[in-house]
Design an enzyme around this catalytic site. Structure first.
Site, PDB file in Angstrom:
ATOM      1  N   THR A   1      -5.282   5.939   2.121  1.00  0.00           N
ATOM      2  CA  THR A   1      -5.791   7.234   2.584  1.00  0.00           C
ATOM      3  C   THR A   1      -6.602   7.924   1.485  1.00  0.00           C
ATOM      4  O   THR A   1      -6.442   9.115   1.213  1.00  0.00           O
ATOM      5  CB  THR A   1      -4.642   8.155   3.064  1.00  0.00           C
ATOM      6  OG1 THR A   1      -3.673   7.377   3.792  1.00  0.00           O
ATOM      7  CG2 THR A   1      -5.174   9.223   4.017  1.00  0.00           C
TER       8      THR A   1
ATOM      9  N   LYS B   1     -10.613  -2.809   6.663  1.00  0.00           N
ATOM     10  CA  LYS B   1      -9.472  -2.331   7.451  1.00  0.00           C
ATOM     11  C   LYS B   1      -9.941  -1.991   8.859  1.00  0.00           C
ATOM     12  O   LYS B   1     -10.826  -1.147   9.034  1.00  0.00           O
ATOM     13  CB  LYS B   1      -8.877  -1.091   6.766  1.00  0.00           C
ATOM     14  CG  LYS B   1      -7.844  -0.340   7.586  1.00  0.00           C
ATOM     15  CD  LYS B   1      -7.347   0.865   6.793  1.00  0.00           C
ATOM     16  CE  LYS B   1      -6.477   1.770   7.633  1.00  0.00           C
ATOM     17  NZ  LYS B   1      -5.892   2.868   6.848  1.00  0.00           N
TER      18      LYS B   1
ATOM     19  N   GLU C   1       0.846  -1.189   0.000  1.00  0.00           N
ATOM     20  CA  GLU C   1       0.000   0.000   0.000  1.00  0.00           C
ATOM     21  C   GLU C   1       0.882   1.241   0.000  1.00  0.00           C
ATOM     22  O   GLU C   1       1.742   1.395   0.867  1.00  0.00           O
ATOM     23  CB  GLU C   1      -0.915   0.021   1.224  1.00  0.00           C
ATOM     24  CG  GLU C   1      -1.756   1.290   1.335  1.00  0.00           C
ATOM     25  CD  GLU C   1      -2.491   1.396   2.654  1.00  0.00           C
ATOM     26  OE1 GLU C   1      -2.835   2.539   3.041  1.00  0.00           O
ATOM     27  OE2 GLU C   1      -2.695   0.357   3.319  1.00  0.00           O
TER      28      GLU C   1
ATOM     29  N   ARG D   1      -0.565  10.689   0.691  1.00  0.00           N
ATOM     30  CA  ARG D   1      -0.588  11.749   1.688  1.00  0.00           C
ATOM     31  C   ARG D   1       0.164  13.005   1.280  1.00  0.00           C
ATOM     32  O   ARG D   1       0.445  13.855   2.108  1.00  0.00           O
ATOM     33  CB  ARG D   1      -0.038  11.218   3.016  1.00  0.00           C
ATOM     34  CG  ARG D   1      -0.937  10.127   3.608  1.00  0.00           C
ATOM     35  CD  ARG D   1      -0.406   9.582   4.898  1.00  0.00           C
ATOM     36  NE  ARG D   1      -1.261   8.521   5.414  1.00  0.00           N
ATOM     37  CZ  ARG D   1      -0.972   7.776   6.470  1.00  0.00           C
ATOM     38  NH1 ARG D   1       0.148   7.995   7.148  1.00  0.00           N
ATOM     39  NH2 ARG D   1      -1.806   6.828   6.859  1.00  0.00           N
TER      40      ARG D   1
END
Length: 212
Positions: free
Chosen positions: A69, A129, A41, A45
């Site tokens: 994210t 998750k 992953e 960000r």
């Protein structure tokens, strides 16, 4: 069963980091690939992370590179257009789930309650998750698997890069654990040696849903 689910059922560990520096990210992915890691992953960000993702995706076609994210459908579409194999988010965003369903890409939304896990599954999430795991704890995973024995959970935000921590979460019933900041803050010469040991431990543990 998606390719990502196959991979996490085998590896039980998902490395994750922000690809802020292209050269360093390239070196890290090469090392992870040499260890036999098949899914990573890359967290979205920063603008540099978004720019670097497409380059890394082209350079590592044999890795399942997902984007983490993800908080809105436009960002989801942008990463999927660059070849993201899956998307991860800290919580369920229905519009992002819809984008992923349209193209058949796995979506792993975050959840912190039984209700949120059920809602994520209802939105089509094959893997949910569990976040933030450091607040919820392994006891939550064990309790949740009572009413939801088929829940496939990726535990993040509370896994330390030790065999004891990884074993505790997986034996509690998690499908896999996400390892990011705590692992990659170790001195460079320790990171891959530690991850190699953690992968060996994790791969020996049979996922709960596969046990007789």
């Amino acid at each position: 069963m998606s390719g990502l689910l196959d991979v996490l059922t085998r590896d039980r560990v998902l490395p994750l980091f922000t690809p802020e520096d292209l050269r360093a990210s390239r070196t890290r992915l090469e090392a992870l690939q040499d260890l036999g890691v098949r899914a990573v992953e890359l967290t979205a960000r920063s603008p540099k992370a978004a720019t670097n993702f497409g380059t890394l995706r082209r350079e590592f076609p044999n890795l399942l590179l997902g984007a983490g994210t993800i908080l809105d459908p436009d960002t989801a579409r942008a990463y999927l257009a660059q070849g993201a194999a899956f998307l991860v988010g800290p919580c369920l965003i229905p519009e992002v789930a819809r984008v992923c369903r349209e193209v058949g890409a796995p979506y792993l939304p975050g959840a912190g309650t039984v209700r949120e896990v059920v809602e994520a599954q209802g939105a089509g999430a094959e893997i949910v998750k569990l976040f933030p795991a450091e607040v919820l704890g392994p006891a939550f995973v064990r309790a949740l698997r009572g009413p939801l024995p088929g829940a496939r959970l990726l535990v993040t935000g509370g896994v330390t890069p030790t065999e004891e921590s990884v074993r505790t979460w997986l034996e509690a019933g998690a499908l896999a654990v996400g390892l990011g900041g705590a692992l990659f803050k170790l001195p460079a010469e320790q990171q891959l040696r530690r991850l190699k040991a953690l992968l060996a431990t994790a791969r020996q543990l049979t996922p709960s849903e596969a046990r007789p």
